[in-house]
Design an enzyme around this catalytic site. Structure first.
Site, PDB file in Angstrom:
ATOM      1  CB  CYS A 114    -112.115  -9.295 -38.360  1.00  0.00           C
ATOM      2  SG  CYS A 114    -113.102  -7.782 -38.395  1.00  0.00           S
ATOM      3  CG  HIS A 250    -108.307  -8.344 -40.302  1.00  0.00           C
ATOM      4  ND1 HIS A 250    -109.248  -8.212 -41.301  1.00  0.00           N
ATOM      5  CD2 HIS A 250    -108.766  -7.604 -39.260  1.00  0.00           C
ATOM      6  CE1 HIS A 250    -110.232  -7.449 -40.875  1.00  0.00           C
ATOM      7  NE2 HIS A 250    -109.959  -7.063 -39.647  1.00  0.00           N
ATOM      8  CG  ASN A 280    -111.977  -4.171 -40.920  1.00  0.00           C
ATOM      9  OD1 ASN A 280    -112.174  -5.265 -41.421  1.00  0.00           O
ATOM     10  ND2 ASN A 280    -111.814  -4.010 -39.607  1.00  0.00           N
TER      11      ASN A 280
END
Length: 323
Positions: A114, A250, A280
């Site tokens: 990520c 993020h 996500n």
């Protein structure tokens, strides 16, 4: 004179298939309310059968090139941040390079889960500042739907597929925080925590594996580390929180985003949030949010933007830039 890496174009791509939370109610012991209350996610996009990470990346790249008004053959380097490349090798980046018709320059992947796009931006910035390249296409692209355990409600409802791209170009600056471009970067990792977020397979294990996560542990590390890295990068850039126009975090979990903004002393009105629509998307989440933020009219030329991310590894980092 100081060389800065300035954003000249941005774009994104999302697969056609939209998966609402309610769809998971058919196969899992979960509800739309349960997913929303714990993550802020309402829907996400899944790649079609046969649609690969490099396909998504190429579409996002073309959108960024169009936004910048340039052709692919003017790009010196291409970096793709991803944990879900099409093949073990070659890199997804070289596949995108071929699809775009780039016959010169160089291309490579960055894998920091990520945090991948932050790592890719930092690498692109270093290449530009050192004179190795003048114009770089940086892409975050993922097909996390390929590594989901569809029986694990704690993970499979959280992730989505997508891609975002950003073009950085060398530009002369004065060496002050008033310059446009990347002003500071901060990268970190700590392999002691690898077991709280990982995929239980890989090439040397000879199986693909599924994503595994200890959600409470990830949350505990995320807020502290994201705020810390953002503050460090802001200090390097000489930027105070009062000077930050937008935080583009993020997009993993709305509670993490809220908690980090609070630690930074910034109101949510100055945070670009897309997690509700995308879920996500790992390395794709920040460039997706940057592109959407610009399209919404939130991010404008001259704005100070702070981006930060954390992912498996653990790996985390941040970038401060003036748009």
């Amino acid at each position: 004179m100081t060389i800065r890496a300035v954003v000249t174009g941005v774009g994104h791509y999302l697969p056609d298939r939209v998966v609402e939370n309610a769809e998971f109610e058919k196969t899992l012991e979960t509800t739309d309310d349960w997913i929303r209350s714990r993550s802020g996610i309402e829907r996400r996009h899944f790649a079609a059968e046969g649609q690969t990470t490099s396909d998504l990346a190429t579409r996002a790249a073309r959108a960024a090139l169009a936004d910048a008004g340039i052709s692919a053959d003017s790009i010196d380097a291409l970096i793709v941040a991803t944990s879900t490349a099409d093949l073990t090798f070659p890199s997804a980046a070289t596949m995108v390079q071929a699809e775009l018709g780039m016959t010169s320059g160089f291309a490579f992947d960055v894998q920091a889960v990520c945090a991948g796009f932050i790592y890719a931006l930092a690498n692109a910035n270093a290449l530009i500042v050192s004179g190795q390249a003048k114009r770089i296409l940086v892409i975050g692209a993922e097909t996390f739907s390929r590594i989901m355990d569809w029986t694990d409600r704690g993970t499979c409802v959280l992730f989505g597929d997508g891609a975002g791209a950003l073009i950085l170009e060398a530009s002369a600056g004065e060496g002050t925080k008033a310059d446009r471009g990347i002003l500071a970067t901060d990268l970190n990792s700590d392999g002691r925590f690898r077991d709280i977020l990982y995929v239980d397979g890989g090439v040397s294990k000879q199986n693909t594996g599924f994503l595994r996560m200890q959600g409470k542990e990830v949350f505990r590390h995320a807020v502290e580390k994201l705020a810390s890295t953002a503050i460090t990068a802001m200090e390097k850039a000489g930027i105070s929180s009062d000077e930050v126009d937008w935080v583009v975090p993020h997009q993993a979990n709305i509670r993490i985003i809220n908690g980090t903004a609070k630690k930074l002393g910034l109101p949510m009105e100055r945070v670009v949030v897309t997690v509700q629509d995308h879920g996500n998307t790992s390395a794709a989440s920040i460039p997706l949010a940057l592109s959407v933020g610009k399209a919404r009219g939130q991010i404008k030329s001259g704005d100070v933007v702070v981006t930060e991310a954390i992912g498996g590894g653990l790996a985390w980092g941040s970038v401060v830039l003036r748009w």
